[in-house]
Design an enzyme around this catalytic site. Structure first.
Site, PDB file in Angstrom:
ATOM      1  N   GLU A   1      45.342  51.048  41.856  1.00  0.00           N
ATOM      2  CA  GLU A   1      44.038  50.544  41.440  1.00  0.00           C
ATOM      3  C   GLU A   1      43.007  50.770  42.551  1.00  0.00           C
ATOM      4  O   GLU A   1      43.273  50.494  43.713  1.00  0.00           O
ATOM      5  CB  GLU A   1      44.161  49.045  41.138  1.00  0.00           C
ATOM      6  CG  GLU A   1      42.871  48.360  40.758  1.00  0.00           C
ATOM      7  CD  GLU A   1      43.049  46.853  40.593  1.00  0.00           C
ATOM      8  OE1 GLU A   1      42.164  46.212  40.017  1.00  0.00           O
ATOM      9  OE2 GLU A   1      44.100  46.323  41.047  1.00  0.00           O
TER      10      GLU A   1
ATOM     11  N   LYS B   1      40.142  48.996  32.092  1.00  0.00           N
ATOM     12  CA  LYS B   1      40.851  47.721  32.062  1.00  0.00           C
ATOM     13  C   LYS B   1      40.272  46.808  30.978  1.00  0.00           C
ATOM     14  O   LYS B   1      39.057  46.656  30.850  1.00  0.00           O
ATOM     15  CB  LYS B   1      40.769  47.041  33.433  1.00  0.00           C
ATOM     16  CG  LYS B   1      41.649  45.804  33.554  1.00  0.00           C
ATOM     17  CD  LYS B   1      41.632  45.244  34.981  1.00  0.00           C
ATOM     18  CE  LYS B   1      42.575  44.045  35.114  1.00  0.00           C
ATOM     19  NZ  LYS B   1      42.557  43.486  36.481  1.00  0.00           N
TER      20      LYS B   1
ATOM     21  N   CYS C   1      46.692  46.051  37.244  1.00  0.00           N
ATOM     22  CA  CYS C   1      46.933  44.789  37.919  1.00  0.00           C
ATOM     23  C   CYS C   1      47.549  43.753  36.979  1.00  0.00           C
ATOM     24  O   CYS C   1      48.594  44.002  36.399  1.00  0.00           O
ATOM     25  CB  CYS C   1      45.648  44.280  38.570  1.00  0.00           C
ATOM     26  SG  CYS C   1      45.961  43.108  39.919  1.00  0.00           S
TER      27      CYS C   1
END
Length: 490
Positions: free
Chosen positions: A259, A325, A375
């Site tokens: 990320e 995301k 994440c």
């Protein structure tokens, strides 16, 4: 006075039990410890008044979360520049607030228990489930430390491809309630019923719902970039240089970088190192090696996204693959309504992202369909399940790109690894984890870690992953109904 003193001691005991069971979320071989702690809580509330039961549940839950997510203090204080007292208060209020769900659940149990063993055990498990569902959904959800994760290496994990982590958690609560009942009533048949649950689970064992779909060689990057320097213009050139060097040395058919491995927006990158992104594209679009790279995208006018860009020969002359995301972190990636004052106190860059589409397409690489998630998105199994609506397009491999360097060298690292392991059991898909500081790992479809870099080191993990086809029962029903079956059952 004696009654108040006894209640205070029991509340302290409940807090100790909640804190103790967090060991099982780090060292999953201690799965039995979590069961005993749940059983002890059930024993405490079995004959308590609703008010005392609420207190016991609140103390248990607050200590459970406090011992498990204290590392949030590091992100708020060390990297977010909040005063220590305010960071500690924020974490404490989070734990106390989220534990109100369990407090209400235990109060309702004390009010509604009937004295009939089987019914009361089912009631305890149902209310436990409702408390966990509330924590999963309300205010975008924070299901970190959901009770099912503690059973990852225990016999109850055999139910993960059928029921998911919530189902494993409700079975743990049911088992704990039966153990408490057996102790209260000195009943051997209740003890036998409780012990039958893990025995039957072990006998059933993990059933294979997926089949092999080819092997892919992979290179997973772990930059170990210091979090307090990651976004500084003085350090960024070093991070970019290491990424380019590691990519040139990697041997896998698929390279995965963490990320925000490229920590600059496109315009900033073009100004600082004009040839960097064109050279990276040329490398991966001119050969057999493909790449997934974490990078923020967007601008002030169109908004920002926390994204993954995919490069391969198939993207030559076309737009790169892109995943944005979906499930953003409150305060870290978006600002909840009415809390902008709080985020303005913190020194966290790019704190207000836009969301991507829920059912994102996979990245095709050498016959594999790679499904990225970023994440803590891999906490939300029912959201990942949306990608399994169409079996022909379902991912064969998951890839988690993370940076939990925000939380230092803490138990957050093994906790997140175990969360990813649970997802592999639910969907029977392997998971590739490329992280900034750890745990960078290859996990197979049975939840076993095949290869891993030591946390907080810089390196490239070379490995092989076997893609999988097929749909687990959990993937099928969760893709269509989400959490509604659990809510209705409870």
């Amino acid at each position: 006075m004696n009654g108040r003193r006894a209640a205070a001691l029991q509340a302290a005991g409940a807090a100790a039990l909640g804190a103790l069971q967090t060991l099982a979320f780090v060292h999953t071989s201690l799965w039995w410890l979590s069961l005993l702690c749940i059983a002890a809580l059930a024993a405490l509330v079995w004959r308590a008044t609703p008010r005392c039961a609420a207190l016991f549940g609140w103390m248990f839950g607050s200590a459970w979360l406090g011992a498990g997510v204290w590392w949030l203090f590091i992100s708020l204080h060390r990297y977010g520049a909040l005063p220590a007292w305010l960071a500690a208060l924020a974490v404490a209020l989070l734990c106390l607030g989220l534990s109100l769900y369990l407090a209400v659940a235990m109060a309702l149990f004390a009010r509604w228990r009937s004295g009939r063993a089987a019914l009361d055990a089912a009631l305890f498990a149902a209310l436990w489930l409702l408390a966990e569902l509330a924590r999963t959904v309300i205010f975008t959800g924070f299901p970190w430390l959901a009770s099912g994760y503690a059973q990852l290496d225990g016999p109850l994990a055999a139910w993960a491809p059928w029921l998911g982590v919530n189902g494993v958690g409700v079975l743990a609560a049911l088992l704990g309630a039966l153990l408490a009942l057996a102790w209260h009533r000195r009943s051997l048949w209740l003890l036998g019923l409780a012990l039958a649950l893990p025995v039957v689970s072990a006998l059933v064992g993990p059933r294979e719902f997926s089949t092999p779909a080819g092997v892919l060689s992979v290179s997973l990057l772990q930059g170990n970039v210091p979090q307090d320097e990651k976004f500084t213009l003085e350090y960024v050139p070093q991070a970019l240089a290491w990424l380019a060097h590691a990519a040139s040395q990697a041997h896998g058919e698929l390279l995965v970088a963490p990320e925000t491995a490229v920590p600059l927006l496109p315009e900033q990158l073009a100004e600082l190192v004009p040839d960097y992104w064109p050279a990276l594209r040329a490398r991966f679009e001119s050969g057999r090696q493909a790449a997934l790279i974490g990078v923020p995208l967007g601008d002030e006018r169109s908004g920002y996204t926390n994204s993954v860009v995919g490069l391969s020969a198939a993207t030559r002359g076309a737009a790169p693959y892109r995943y944005d995301k979906v499930h953003l972190v409150p305060f870290g990636e978006f600002v909840p309504s009415g809390f902008r004052w709080f985020t303005q106190l913190m020194n966290i860059p790019l704190g207000d992202f836009a969301r991507g589409p829920l059912n994102a397409p996979s990245f095709a690489v050498h016959g594999q369909r790679i499904a990225p998630n970023i994440c803590y998105e891999d906490l939300f199994g029912t959201e990942l399940a949306q990608r399994f609506i169409d079996p022909a397009a379902a991912p064969t491999v998951f890839a988690n790109l993370s940076n939990i360097g925000w939380f230092g060298d803490t138990i957050a690292v093994p906790q997140h690894l175990n969360i990813s392991r649970m997802r592999t059991l639910e969907f029977q898909r392997p998971m590739l984890r490329a992280t900034n500081t750890g745990a960078t790992a290859v996990i197979d479809h049975r939840g076993q870690v095949l290869a891993q870099l030591p946390p907080f080191t810089q390196g490239v993990l070379e490995g092989r992953v076997q893609g999988r086809d097929g749909i687990t029962p959990f993937a099928w029903w969760s893709a269509r109904f989400g959490l509604w079956p659990w809510l209705l059952l409870a």
